[in-house]
Design a protein around this motif. Structure first.
Motif, PDB file in Angstrom:
ATOM      1  N   ARG A   1      23.733 -34.200  38.778  1.00 42.02           N
ATOM      2  CA  ARG A   1      22.412 -34.707  39.167  1.00 42.02           C
ATOM      3  C   ARG A   1      21.792 -35.545  38.070  1.00 42.02           C
TER       4      ARG A   1
ATOM      5  N   LYS B   1      23.229 -37.264  35.756  1.00 43.18           N
ATOM      6  CA  LYS B   1      23.878 -38.570  35.629  1.00 43.18           C
ATOM      7  C   LYS B   1      23.406 -39.499  36.740  1.00 43.18           C
ATOM      8  N   LYS B   2      23.361 -38.923  37.918  1.00 47.25           N
ATOM      9  CA  LYS B   2      22.957 -39.723  39.064  1.00 47.25           C
ATOM     10  C   LYS B   2      21.521 -40.223  38.886  1.00 47.25           C
ATOM     11  N   ARG B   3      20.689 -39.303  38.416  1.00 45.76           N
ATOM     12  CA  ARG B   3      19.290 -39.667  38.264  1.00 45.76           C
ATOM     13  C   ARG B   3      19.114 -40.693  37.144  1.00 45.76           C
ATOM     14  N   LEU B   4      19.946 -40.541  36.108  1.00 44.89           N
ATOM     15  CA  LEU B   4      19.870 -41.468  34.974  1.00 44.89           C
ATOM     16  C   LEU B   4      20.171 -42.883  35.446  1.00 44.89           C
ATOM     17  N   VAL B   5      21.205 -43.011  36.242  1.00 42.96           N
ATOM     18  CA  VAL B   5      21.560 -44.322  36.771  1.00 42.96           C
ATOM     19  C   VAL B   5      20.429 -44.843  37.635  1.00 42.96           C
ATOM     20  N   HIS B   6      19.860 -43.910  38.428  1.00 41.24           N
ATOM     21  CA  HIS B   6      18.788 -44.331  39.323  1.00 41.24           C
ATOM     22  C   HIS B   6      17.580 -44.849  38.539  1.00 41.24           C
TER      23      HIS B   6
ATOM     24  N   LEU C   1      27.035 -46.802  32.578  1.00 42.70           N
ATOM     25  CA  LEU C   1      25.761 -46.454  33.198  1.00 42.70           C
ATOM     26  C   LEU C   1      24.934 -47.696  33.468  1.00 42.70           C
TER      27      LEU C   1
ATOM     28  N   GLN D   1      26.234 -49.740  36.306  1.00 36.55           N
ATOM     29  CA  GLN D   1      25.946 -49.125  37.596  1.00 36.55           C
ATOM     30  C   GLN D   1      24.499 -49.341  38.007  1.00 36.55           C
ATOM     31  N   ALA D   2      23.638 -49.487  36.998  1.00 32.97           N
ATOM     32  CA  ALA D   2      22.218 -49.600  37.303  1.00 32.97           C
ATOM     33  C   ALA D   2      21.794 -51.052  37.522  1.00 32.97           C
TER      34      ALA D   2
ATOM     35  N   ILE E   1      22.423 -46.271  44.946  1.00 36.01           N
ATOM     36  CA  ILE E   1      21.690 -45.471  43.972  1.00 36.01           C
ATOM     37  C   ILE E   1      20.359 -45.005  44.521  1.00 36.01           C
TER      38      ILE E   1
ATOM     39  N   ASP F   1      21.320 -36.394  46.895  1.00 36.22           N
ATOM     40  CA  ASP F   1      21.784 -35.313  46.018  1.00 36.22           C
ATOM     41  C   ASP F   1      20.641 -34.698  45.235  1.00 36.22           C
ATOM     42  N   ILE F   2      19.597 -35.481  45.041  1.00 35.96           N
ATOM     43  CA  ILE F   2      18.497 -34.994  44.216  1.00 35.96           C
ATOM     44  C   ILE F   2      17.522 -34.183  45.054  1.00 35.96           C
TER      45      ILE F   2
END
Lengths: 205, 717
Positions: free
Chosen positions: A183, A185-190, B21, B24-25, B35, B40-41
């Motif tokens: 989570r 990592k995913k949030r960091l990218v987001h 990272l 990807q962003a 993204i 998932d969050i």
């Protein structure tokens, strides 16, 4: 994912908002994001510490002024190329000014180009700095979103520490370690994506 | 802990993936779109935001006169609910009738009333509302089950009455909110798996008008406006109150109460309440009376409020008589016993034991009271005698004023006597108290009491204060005291008899004394022998002649020395009626000789007129009884006592102790030629007027110490 685009209305980025009118509140916010980054670059470019704040302010004013021109160029350069050029020219101006002031007393000053990095090198440098700046900001945001050890878990797992070891050390289930790692990592990218969307102008591809 | 990991350090540690990272962003990348998904969050939020069709998979579960009820899945709340929709044939003109029910139900918030969740329009613009969906069955199904003979264990009478109470709760609550149900029937009561009871289907309900004459709620429309439409909805006219069939009548709570009465009837008998009969033997008087009252034809005869009805059921459940039952005392008692079975049994048992105890105690009390009364009578008599004695003591006090000179002394003596008599009285009172307390005790204790009293009597006679005036009183008292004891007729060996005998002997009443012996009482043999010996010599005046008396005194003192005190007392007593002076002198002389064995040539002269005693003998050293003497000084009586001398001449005797004269009341005393050296016994003597002493017999200071009233005359013989 049509439903998502339906739910999230298209937004103007912070940069676009700041540009839209003079003294827009977004401008202040934008400065807060940019100022630390530009200051760091200026220090690299040999600007005296006592003058960094002033030069930084000058750079930002120019940035704001040139932004419209830049945007409307039919074949514009990459955003960061343009940005590095802007910063560099401001730094050169400062050096020239310094030289004029010091000519009477000191003639041994080096050539400006010697002091300043080559433009391509500077662009690379800025690329890295900007990357670190964005990811750093994203990490800070994560701290307000996730509680406790979430960022630690992520960092340690990136370093290659096993989930078992982390779970034992931080007194949490192994499963939680996996979920958190994923989570964060995913949030960091987001978050990084959001920051870039707000602070960069998209390059034409 | 590294939770506050600095930003730069964190950056450095994740450096290997920084580029990745950052790439990807990139907003320019198509990946950016992905993204933005937060699945998932926050998966729940994402899921709910994507729901387009909230109620899914409808499944028809019921159909009424006005609406269809479906079981649907509420995708947002992720649960199954009941959804009510108007019948398909209804059009928008008739939707309000349907929505009335929703509004009524929404108005009611009670654990026994079905909960409404949501109310909305569907895609076609048709209204619907959703309610709680519960696992369970309608009360109709329960009754059918019971009628078929099953479920008796699952739904006992008590359970059914509890269910009924819950329905009453719901209706009472609705009435308090001004809402009438008007369609109460088993089909509209839902019984859950865990005993929960819900009243549903408020489609027929109305809001009562707040004031008379005003039409029912203007907000919630009158169902009568939908007349024909609702006609079909009316399922069970049997449950409908008679007056409810008249459309124009105001709706009242009594209509619901009538339906509740029908419901109760069917719950108890499993029969449709075609015509409610009271006194149904199957259900008992109390409940039959309750049903009868609830379903009375005239609304005014029914329960006034649902709460009253509910309380009657509660009373029945708790084992009390219901308000309409007119229960008699026996029924109340039976109900009370049923409620408190164990406590009643224990109480009754204890009461029985207690009453037995009380009866026994009363009998005992009566017995001991009789005993105590007897004892009290005797004691009161004794007390009376004692008071008499006191009276006489007072008389005696007056008699003793013979001379001015002796008045004070006599007075003090009389007071002394009175004190003693009072002591005697208080002792008598004490013994009265003792008798009262101890009369109820065993015979053994009575004996002990008697012996105590005897000792007491003996002490009285033994006290040697027995001077002339007080002796007869004390003696009389002792005699009475003893008689009161003897009236209890103690055993023959009792010391009391001995004492009685002793008293008879003392008074020379040998005849009475010997009568005791003839009555079989146990008496010391020596006294019996003496009584037999002297009894023939008692004269007509009731006493021995002087010769025999002297002989008796000698017998008592010489043969039985320990009887000397008795002899002394006999002398004193005998002297109460003085014998001729010569006889008196002979007695005293004999008495002196007995107590002074060494004495020879005793010269004792007594002049009765001058009350003068002259004693001449060198052998006389003692003027107090020496045989069986005690050390108790104040009780000792001078040997000359019975002569009552006023003038005493002791010249040339060997008397050496002046204190031996203490009991005498002398006016003149001649001590010349005696070995007496101590004058201190005369201190405080207020009687003596003249004292003859030899020169140099006493020191000046000794004589100075004498009372001023004494004239000391010093001179040779």
């Amino acid at each position: 994912m049509t439903s998502q685009s339906h739910n999230l209305p298209t937004r103007l980025s912070l940069l676009e908002l700041a540009q839209s009118e003079k003294n827009h509140p977004a401008w202040e916010e934008l400065l807060d994001y940019y100022r630390p980054f530009i200051s760091r670059i200026l220090v690299h470019l040999g600007v005296a510490k006592s003058d960094v704040d002033d030069v930084c302010q000058l750079t930002l004013v120019r940035l704001w002024k040139d932004l419209a021109n830049y945007q409307h160029q039919p074949k514009r350069a990459r955003f960061r190329s343009w940005l590095s050029h802007l910063i560099r020219s401001t730094a050169v101006d400062w050096h020239r000014q310094q030289r004029r002031n010091q000519k009477m007393v000191d003639t041994d000053s080096p050539v400006i180009n010697d002091i300043l990095m080559a433009e391509s090198e500077l662009e690379q440098r800025i690329e890295v700095e900007w990357r670190d700046h964005i990811i750093g900001l994203a990490l800070e945001r994560l701290r307000t979103i996730f509680s406790g050890n979430a960022v630690d878990v992520f960092v340690r797992s990136v370093e290659g520490e096993s989930a078992a070891s982390i779970s034992e050390d931080l007194n949490m289930s192994e499963e939680s370690v996996y979920v958190l790692k994923h989570r964060v990592k995913k949030r960091l990218v987001h978050e990084a994506y959001e920051l870039r969307r707000e602070l960069e102008l998209p390059d034409d591809v | 802990m590294t939770s506050n990991l600095p930003r730069d350090e964190a950056l450095k540690r994740i450096k290997p993936i920084l580029n990745d990272l950052f790439e990807q962003a990139d907003p320019a990348q198509a990946a950016g779109q992905k993204i933005e998904s937060d699945d998932d969050i926050c998966p729940l939020y994402c899921a709910i935001s994507r729901i387009e069709n909230r109620y899914q998979n409808p499944e028809l579960i019921g159909r009424g006169g006005m609406k269809e009820v479906y079981r649907v899945y509420d995708a947002r709340a992720t649960r199954h609910v009941a959804m009510a929709k108007p019948l398909p044939e209804f059009n928008s003109d008739q939707f309000d009738a349907f929505l009335r029910e929703a509004h009524l139900t929404a108005r009611l918030d009670h654990p026994n009333i079905i909960d409404m969740f949501d109310m909305d329009l569907d895609e076609q613009g048709r209204p619907f509302f959703t309610m709680q969906l519960k696992q369970g069955r309608s009360l109709r199904a329960v009754i059918n089950l019971l009628r078929s003979g099953e479920g008796e264990t699952a739904y006992s009478l008590r359970d059914r009455l509890e269910i009924f109470s819950r329905v009453c709760d719901a209706i009472a609550y609705a009435h308090s909110r001004q809402v009438l149900h008007l369609d109460i029937k088993p089909e509209n009561v839902f019984v859950g798996e865990f005993g929960e009871v819900k009243v549903c289907d408020w489609g027929m309900g109305v809001v009562m008008s707040q004031t008379e004459g005003q039409s029912p709620s203007t907000v919630l429309l009158d169902p009568d406006l939908y007349g024909s439409l609702l006609e079909s909805a009316k399922g069970t006219p049997i449950y409908m109150a008679p007056e409810q069939k008249e459309k124009r009548r105001h709706k009242t709570p009594q209509m619901d109460i009538y339906a509740l009465g029908c419901l109760l009837h069917e719950l108890l008998t499993f029969e449709l309440p075609v015509r409610v009969r009271s006194g149904n033997s199957k259900i008992g008087l109390a409940l039959a009376a309750t049903i009868a009252k609830a379903t009375a034809h005239d609304p005014a005869d029914r329960y006034q409020t649902v709460e009253d009805l509910r309380q009657d059921i509660a009373r029945f459940l708790a084992g009390y008589s219901v308000s309409v039952e007119q229960a008699g005392l026996r029924r109340e008692a039976a109900l009370f016993y049923r409620r408190h079975r164990e406590a009643c049994a224990i109480t009754l048992g204890l009461l029985t034991v207690l009453s037995l105890c009380v009866f026994f105690f009363v009998m005992q009390l009566r017995e001991s009271r009789a005993d105590a009364l007897d004892a009290m009578a005797a004691a009161v008599a004794a007390r009376g005698h004692s008071q008499e004695a006191q009276l006489r003591a007072e008389n005696a006090q007056e008699r003793t004023k013979r001379a001015l000179i002796s008045a004070e002394e006599a007075q003090s003596r009389a007071e002394e006597a009175q004190t003693r008599a009072e002591q005697a009285q208080s002792r008598a009172e004490e013994s009265l108290a003792k008798y009262l307390a101890e009369k109820a005790e065993s015979e053994r204790r009575r004996d002990r009491q008697v012996s105590e009293a005897v000792l007491h009597a003996e002490l009285l006679t033994d006290i040697a204060f027995l001077r002339d005036e007080t002796l007869p009183l004390a003696f009389q008292h002792t005699n009475q005291h003893l008689d009161s004891i003897l009236s209890f007729n103690p055993p023959p060996q009792s010391h009391a008899w001995t004492q009685k005998y002793w008293l008879h002997f003392l008074t020379q009443d040998f005849e009475s004394a010997l009568q005791l012996v003839r009555d079989g009482k146990i008496i010391q043999p020596d006294l019996v022998r003496l009584a037999r010996k002297y009894q023939p010599h008692v004269g007509p005046n009731g006493r021995l002649d002087t010769d025999h008396f002297i002989q008796l005194v000698r017998d008592l003192s010489r043969n039985e020395p320990w009887r000397a005190p008795l002899a002394e007392k006999m002398l004193v007593y005998d002297n109460l009626t003085p014998r001729p002076a010569d006889d008196q002198t002979r007695l005293v002389r004999e008495w002196i000789e007995i107590n002074n064995p060494e004495c020879e040539n005793l010269q004792l002269d007594f002049n009765a007129e001058t009350e003068t005693v002259r004693l001449r003998s060198t052998g006389v050293t003692q003027l107090l009884r020496t045989i069986a003497s005690t050390n108790y000084q104040p009780s000792r009586i001078c040997l000359l006592q019975t002569l009552r001398p006023r003038v005493l001449d002791l010249r040339g005797t060997n008397i050496h102790d002046l204190s031996q004269l203490r009991s005498l009341e002398l006016i003149e005393l001649d001590l010349r030629g005696t070995p007496i050296t101590d004058l201190s016994p005369l201190k405080g003597n207020r009687m003596l007027r003249r004292l003859y002493v030899s020169p140099d017999q006493f020191t000046e200071s000794d004589m100075e110490a004498l009372p001023k009233s004494i004239e000391v005359i010093v001179g040779d013989e």
